[in-house]
Design an enzyme around this catalytic site. Structure first.
Site, PDB file in Angstrom:
ATOM      1  N   GLU A  59      -5.468  -8.282  -0.741  1.00 20.25           N
ATOM      2  CA  GLU A  59      -6.179  -8.031   0.518  1.00 20.25           C
ATOM      3  C   GLU A  59      -7.620  -7.673   0.234  1.00 20.25           C
ATOM      4  O   GLU A  59      -7.896  -6.818  -0.622  1.00 20.25           O
ATOM      5  CB  GLU A  59      -5.549  -6.872   1.319  1.00 20.25           C
ATOM      6  CG  GLU A  59      -4.275  -7.190   2.057  1.00 20.25           C
ATOM      7  CD  GLU A  59      -3.840  -6.033   2.955  1.00 20.25           C
ATOM      8  OE1 GLU A  59      -4.715  -5.278   3.425  1.00 20.25           O
ATOM      9  OE2 GLU A  59      -2.629  -5.880   3.177  1.00 20.25           O
ATOM     10  N   GLU A  76       0.817  -1.220   0.000  1.00 19.14           N
ATOM     11  CA  GLU A  76       0.000   0.000   0.000  1.00 19.14           C
ATOM     12  C   GLU A  76       0.854   1.274   0.000  1.00 19.14           C
ATOM     13  O   GLU A  76       0.746   2.122   0.905  1.00 19.14           O
ATOM     14  CB  GLU A  76      -0.977  -0.038   1.173  1.00 19.14           C
ATOM     15  CG  GLU A  76      -1.919  -1.234   1.066  1.00 19.14           C
ATOM     16  CD  GLU A  76      -3.037  -1.262   2.086  1.00 19.14           C
ATOM     17  OE1 GLU A  76      -3.010  -0.462   3.040  1.00 19.14           O
ATOM     18  OE2 GLU A  76      -3.965  -2.090   1.928  1.00 19.14           O
TER      19      GLU A  76
END
Length: 506
Positions: A302, A188
């Protein structure tokens, strides 16, 4: 075989105790036609091939490995992804008094040996920055274990670490093994897990170096990114790597059902949380299709259902999971549920079971409703039969039997009502054998038993065994179709698995 014939009275008596029931004729809210001879499409079990888990060092704990083995037993998952293989607690990188890099892969070996010994391969998330290699040693993320999110102080030393890391893995496990792993660059980087300035440009530089380093060790190593939150940067990432001739073997990104519409799509549309994952996956797939590498695999590394009101501990997960599978089928190669276990410390040690964490098993190894829901959906066939319904997935097995998942999805905070559904089967015996299992308020729902136990903060091993024994799903109930029809009453957030034996009864 699906079991013995039952008389109507016996059948009715049994279903009175089953939250999913066959009922006397009533007006169905939804009538669904399922044709056993309809055209099918391949239905790989993309939702159970990979799971996420907290961070690397946790995998050395027996509680983690117990949960891994338990989840593998019901899903047969093949890959696990976690953060922080380069965290200082793993001890990979140091420097001597002259600033010369010193590498130590002792704990890396224990981590990956343990996974492979249990039949699971790693998705190697290359993160976070060793402090001795960090441009800013104080750039610590607020997670309890304080990962460093700084760029490297020296790209040359980063190249050296990546090269030695990859070469060590190839030397230890062999290229035939490691070529089946995935190497994902960072986690991320579009949010606070990456401290490079500007974020996108500096991440692209990190990706370029890392991908080329790995490929210099072996062209067979698979590398990808951008591993972004909220389905971001994919188009720009693919444009950058193509224009700069940087290798990409797969696209990875993240998104959750409760991510905001603005973050996922950059709009103010009214998109229900239950539909956001499907829309986000479709968006990213379209970006890949329009790129110079339109056939790249998409690994969604995710995701999870919405977490309002600690819903991830409840039976809501089953229908929400099934609906996401329905929407994402054909668009994603792997959909990695975050996480398989509540052995998890982003906010520190978990104080007690059932505080709304992500996993399928609660603290101590207690099976949540989500654990049993994954077990039900694992039984779906490998071929899908198309349906216009938003409340079922119809599949077919290699031997021609039908397996259908049906659900009544009710969002957290909503009361919901029982839903009548009528399944009309074509091209199967009119009195075909039926087997039914469900996860609902009375089956696989450990919260009731936990409350009756007094909600112990630290359940003893015997209490955990008792909870898992009391909530384990009973054998499938055995019935028969009536004139090719099955009537179901689905209580709120019931998830039901229906197996139809398509061969004539003998």
């Amino acid at each position: 075989m699906f079991g013995l014939r039952h008389s109507p009275l016996t059948l009715f008596a049994q279903v009175l105790t089953f939250a999913l029931t066959l009922s006397l004729p009533a007006v169905a809210q939804e009538v669904i036609q399922i044709d056993a001879r309809a055209q099918t499409t391949p239905f790989p079990h993309f939702w159970e091939q990979m799971f996420g888990s907290g961070r690397a060092i946790l995998s050395l704990r027996e509680s983690y490995r117990d949960d891994l083995r338990a989840v593998k037993k019901i899903t047969d998952f093949r890959y696990v992804r976690f953060h922080a293989i380069l965290h200082d607690e793993v001890g990979v990188y140091n420097e001597d008094e002259h600033g010369t890099p010193v590498y130590n892969f002792a704990y890396v070996d224990e981590i990956y040996d343990g996974l492979l010994r249990n039949g699971v391969r790693p998705v190697v998330e290359i993160s976070f920055m060793p402090k001795k290699l960090a441009f800013n040693p104080d750039a610590l993320h607020p997670f309890w274990y304080k990962p460093n999110v700084s760029p490297p102080k020296s790209m040359e030393k980063w190249d050296g670490l990546m090269t030695h890391f990859a070469q060590h893995l190839v030397d230890r496990y062999g290229i035939d093994e490691v070529s089946q792993w995935y190497f994902e660059v960072w986690n991320e980087p579009n949010i606070d897990f990456w401290g490079g300035i500007p974020r996108k440009k500096s991440y692209f530089e990190l990706y370029d170096h890392t991908a080329l380093d790995l490929k210099n060790v072996s062209s067979r190593l698979r590398v990808g990114g951008p591993a972004t939150a909220a389905a971001s940067w994919v188009g720009d990432f693919l444009k950058h790597t193509f224009e700069h001739h940087v290798p990409v073997d797969f696209v990875s990104t993240h998104g959750y059902a409760d991510d905001t519409v603005e973050n996922l799509f950059g709009t103010n549309e009214d998109i229900p949380m239950d539909d956001r994952m499907g829309r986000a996956v479709s968006k990213v797939r379209a970006e890949i299709k329009s790129s110079a590498q339109p056939d790249l695999p998409l690994l969604w590394t995710e995701w999870n259902v919405q977490g309002l009101n600690e819903s991830r501990d409840t039976i809501f997960v089953g229908p929400a999971l099934a609906n996401t599978i329905r929407e994402c089928d054909g668009l994603v190669d792997m959909l990695s549920f975050w996480t398989f276990s509540d052995v998890f410390e982003e906010g520190g040690p978990i104080p007690k079971p059932f505080i709304g964490e992500f996993g399928l098993r609660a603290k101590g190894g207690i099976n949540k409703p989500s654990y049993y829901s994954f077990g039900l959906l694992h039984q779906l066939g490998s071929l899908r039969i198309a349906s216009v319904s938003k409340n079922i997935i119809a599949t077919k097995t290699a031997d021609g039997n039908l397996i259908v998942a049906a659900w009544n999805l009710v969002d957290p905070g909503q009361s919901g009502t029982t839903r009548m559904m009528e399944l009309v089967f074509r091209d199967v015996p009119q009195n075909a054998k039926v087997a039914l299992q469900s996860v609902d308020s009375d089956h696989g729902n450990v919260l009731k038993q936990y409350a009756e136990m007094g909600e112990p903060v630290a359940p003893t091993p015997d209490q955990v065994t008792q909870l898992n024994l009391e909530t384990s799903l009973p054998p499938a109930k055995q019935y028969m179709l009536k004139n090719g029809v099955l009537e179901l009453q689905l209580t709120p957030n019931a998830l039901v698995l229906v197996k139809i034996e398509a061969k004539p009864n003998r």
